[in-house]
Write a protein that holds these residues in place. Structure first.
Motif, short mmCIF file in Angstrom:
data_model
loop_
_atom_site.label_atom_id
_atom_site.label_comp_id
_atom_site.label_asym_id
_atom_site.label_seq_id
_atom_site.Cartn_x
_atom_site.Cartn_y
_atom_site.Cartn_z
N SER A 34 0.73 -1.26 -0.06
CA SER A 34 0.02 0.06 -0.05
C SER A 34 0.87 1.31 -0.11
O SER A 34 0.46 2.19 -0.76
CB SER A 34 -0.81 -0.17 1.18
N ARG A 35 1.90 1.27 0.78
CA ARG A 35 2.97 2.41 0.91
C ARG A 35 3.72 2.59 -0.46
O ARG A 35 3.89 3.87 -0.84
CB ARG A 35 3.65 2.11 2.09
N ILE A 36 4.07 1.60 -0.98
CA ILE A 36 4.77 1.63 -2.25
C ILE A 36 3.72 2.02 -3.52
O ILE A 36 4.32 2.94 -4.33
CB ILE A 36 5.47 0.28 -2.79
N GLY A 37 2.62 1.78 -3.67
CA GLY A 37 1.66 1.99 -4.47
C GLY A 37 2.10 1.21 -6.00
O GLY A 37 1.19 2.16 -6.79
N ILE A 38 2.66 0.48 -6.01
CA ILE A 38 3.04 -0.17 -7.37
C ILE A 38 1.88 -1.17 -7.72
O ILE A 38 1.18 -1.70 -6.80
CB ILE A 38 4.31 -0.95 -7.55
N PRO A 39 1.47 -1.31 -9.14
CA PRO A 39 0.52 -2.67 -9.31
C PRO A 39 1.37 -4.09 -8.81
O PRO A 39 2.50 -4.15 -9.19
CB PRO A 39 0.39 -2.38 -10.83
N ALA A 40 0.31 -5.00 -8.48
CA ALA A 40 0.70 -6.08 -8.02
C ALA A 40 -0.05 -7.29 -8.56
O ALA A 40 -1.30 -6.89 -8.41
CB ALA A 40 1.12 -5.99 -6.75
N LEU A 41 0.42 -8.33 -8.82
CA LEU A 41 -0.61 -9.58 -9.00
C LEU A 41 -0.27 -10.52 -8.00
O LEU A 41 0.85 -11.09 -7.87
CB LEU A 41 -0.29 -10.33 -10.54
N VAL A 42 -1.30 -10.73 -7.28
CA VAL A 42 -1.29 -11.62 -6.00
C VAL A 42 -1.77 -12.88 -6.50
O VAL A 42 -3.23 -13.12 -6.55
CB VAL A 42 -1.86 -10.88 -4.93
N ILE A 43 -1.13 -14.09 -6.54
CA ILE A 43 -1.47 -15.46 -6.98
C ILE A 43 -1.30 -16.26 -5.59
O ILE A 43 -0.51 -16.16 -5.12
CB ILE A 43 -0.57 -15.92 -7.99
N HIS A 44 -2.40 -16.90 -5.29
CA HIS A 44 -2.60 -17.87 -4.25
C HIS A 44 -3.48 -18.97 -4.38
O HIS A 44 -4.48 -18.87 -5.18
CB HIS A 44 -2.86 -17.19 -3.07
N ASP A 45 -3.06 -20.32 -3.88
CA ASP A 45 -4.08 -21.38 -3.98
C ASP A 45 -4.95 -21.35 -2.98
O ASP A 45 -4.49 -21.20 -1.59
CB ASP A 45 -3.04 -22.68 -3.98
N ASP A 46 -6.10 -21.57 -3.32
CA ASP A 46 -7.13 -21.69 -2.36
C ASP A 46 -6.80 -22.90 -1.29
O ASP A 46 -7.19 -22.68 0.05
CB ASP A 46 -8.56 -22.29 -2.67
N GLY A 47 -6.30 -23.88 -1.56
CA GLY A 47 -5.82 -25.05 -0.60
C GLY A 47 -4.50 -25.03 0.07
O GLY A 47 -4.00 -25.71 0.58
N ASP A 48 -3.68 -23.74 -0.10
CA ASP A 48 -2.40 -23.59 0.41
C ASP A 48 -2.32 -23.83 1.95
O ASP A 48 -2.77 -23.33 2.62
CB ASP A 48 -1.89 -22.18 0.17
N ALA A 49 -1.77 -25.00 2.34
CA ALA A 49 -1.71 -25.61 3.69
C ALA A 49 -0.63 -24.89 4.47
O ALA A 49 -0.63 -24.66 5.91
CB ALA A 49 -1.57 -26.85 3.94
N GLU A 50 0.30 -24.37 3.68
CA GLU A 50 1.49 -23.69 4.65
C GLU A 50 1.32 -22.20 4.87
O GLU A 50 1.56 -21.57 5.69
CB GLU A 50 2.79 -23.79 3.78
N VAL A 51 0.66 -21.35 3.79
CA VAL A 51 0.47 -20.13 3.86
C VAL A 51 -1.01 -19.94 3.30
O VAL A 51 -1.41 -19.90 2.27
CB VAL A 51 1.34 -19.03 3.18
N PRO A 52 -2.18 -19.85 4.23
CA PRO A 52 -3.40 -20.04 3.89
C PRO A 52 -3.73 -18.66 3.03
O PRO A 52 -2.97 -17.41 3.08
CB PRO A 52 -3.91 -19.66 5.36
N ILE A 53 -4.73 -18.71 2.21
CA ILE A 53 -5.17 -17.93 1.36
C ILE A 53 -5.59 -16.60 2.12
O ILE A 53 -5.75 -15.30 1.37
CB ILE A 53 -6.18 -18.34 0.19
N ALA A 54 -5.91 -16.62 3.19
CA ALA A 54 -6.38 -15.31 3.92
C ALA A 54 -5.32 -14.33 3.92
O ALA A 54 -5.34 -13.11 4.14
CB ALA A 54 -6.55 -15.67 5.31
N ASN A 55 -3.96 -14.86 3.65
CA ASN A 55 -2.89 -14.06 3.59
C ASN A 55 -2.93 -12.90 2.26
O ASN A 55 -2.68 -11.74 2.42
CB ASN A 55 -1.50 -14.56 3.65
N ALA A 56 -3.26 -13.63 1.32
CA ALA A 56 -3.67 -12.94 -0.06
C ALA A 56 -4.53 -12.05 0.08
O ALA A 56 -4.69 -10.86 -0.57
CB ALA A 56 -3.53 -14.00 -1.09
N LEU A 57 -5.76 -12.50 0.69
CA LEU A 57 -6.98 -11.58 0.77
C LEU A 57 -6.68 -10.48 1.75
O LEU A 57 -7.22 -9.25 1.18
CB LEU A 57 -8.17 -12.33 1.36
#
Length: 313
Positions: free
Chosen positions: A233-256
């Motif tokens: 948010s601070r940097i303000g650059i465009p980003a594509l955030v890709i995440h798997d619905d079933g990621d057991a190591e890093v839950p998708i709540a992080n991407a959201l």
């Protein structure tokens, strides 16, 4: 629970009660120490067999950082193509440049020069420890030597390390220029990760507080300040955030959380790819390359990638 973890938790729990400060500081050191056996895991052996030919075509560069001698790998654009810019590939915890090599040829075919690195204490780079500050300093050192970077593709731990390098706040001295970023399976909050670690090893509340204090001493900011959503948010650059619905190591709540806080970020979800296979999925590689190529054409163009579902048999 394994016997080793049981003994570790038992010992840490006992010591936490009588010497929380010492235990907290040592816990942070352990937290920053990735395993280095010198041997490839079965999964890495398969990746090496597949990505070896790509890695063999790279130019190797050794770059000194305050923490380690970092090995970087460079590929020029495909013959006959005009240079569109340079893209940096940043692997995750216990990874190495090799695991990001599936992105190389598609990016080269799109006119990009590609740079990847082994983070400190990983791959062919030296060093015994890695944390966000060490990782960000390594990324910045590679940028000074081989950049500037039009964009970056970062997996897991590589995401926050790259964002910190681009944000440039404490404990860094400057910000790295970056136009756009693809984040794949990235954790959002360092505080959440350290809390998970503290619970896993059995730190007492006082020892956990001492561990957080060690972060503040080294970084100049509380552990709660190190979040990808705030950085992006601070940097303000465009980003594509890709995440798997079933990621057991890093839950998708992080991407959201990341996408919710950064207006220029867009979410792309996958299914049945988990935390590691996602970086080898042809659909993910295609979407990442197309996103960076689209942004390279016009950095002022509105991001058009919307939420999507990518599946792989």
């Amino acid at each position: 629970m394994s016997a080793r973890l049981w003994f570790l938790k038992t010992g840490v729990g006992f010591l936490s009660a009588i010497a929380p400060g010492v235990v907290g500081r040592q816990a942070f050191r352990l937290f920053c120490t990735p395993p280095r056996t010198g041997l490839l895991s079965p999964g890495e052996i398969k990746v090496a067999a597949r990505m070896g030919p790509v890695m063999a075509t790279a130019q190797k560069k050794s770059i000194e950082t305050p923490d380690a001698s970092v090995v970087a790998y460079v590929w020029d654009p495909a013959d006959g193509l005009m240079l569109r810019g340079t893209v940096l590939l940043v692997h995750g915890w216990t990874g190495r440049a090799m695991v990001m090599a599936a992105f190389v040829e598609p990016l080269r075919a799109s006119g990009f020069r590609v740079v990847a690195l082994d983070l400190p204490a990983h791959g062919n780079s030296t060093g015994k420890q890695l944390n966000l500050a060490i990782g960000a300093r390594a990324v910045q050192a590679v940028a000074r030597a081989l950049g500037p970077f039009t964009g970056a593709i970062a997996h897991s731990f590589g995401g926050p390390a790259t964002l910190l390098a681009a944000e440039g706040g404490l404990p860094l001295r400057e910000a790295m220029g970056l136009d756009t970023l693809v984040m794949i399976a990235c954790p959002n909050s360092l505080d959440a990760i350290t809390h998970q670690f503290a619970t896993a090893v059995g730190l007492s509340a006082r020892a956990h507080a001492a561990m957080d204090a060690e972060v503040f001493r080294i970084a100049g900011r509380p552990v709660s300040a190190f979040t990808c959503d705030a950085f992006l948010s601070r940097i303000g650059i465009p980003a594509l955030v890709i995440h798997d619905d079933g990621d057991a190591e890093v839950p998708i709540a992080n991407a959201l959380a990341i996408v919710a806080a950064a207006p220029k970020a867009r979410l792309l979800t996958t299914v049945r790819l988990g935390h590691r296979r996602i970086i080898f999925a042809p659909s993910v590689i295609q979407e990442s390359t197309a996103f960076l190529a689209g942004r390279a054409q016009s950095t002022n163009e509105r991001v058009r990638v919307q939420s999507a579902v990518v599946s792989q048999p």
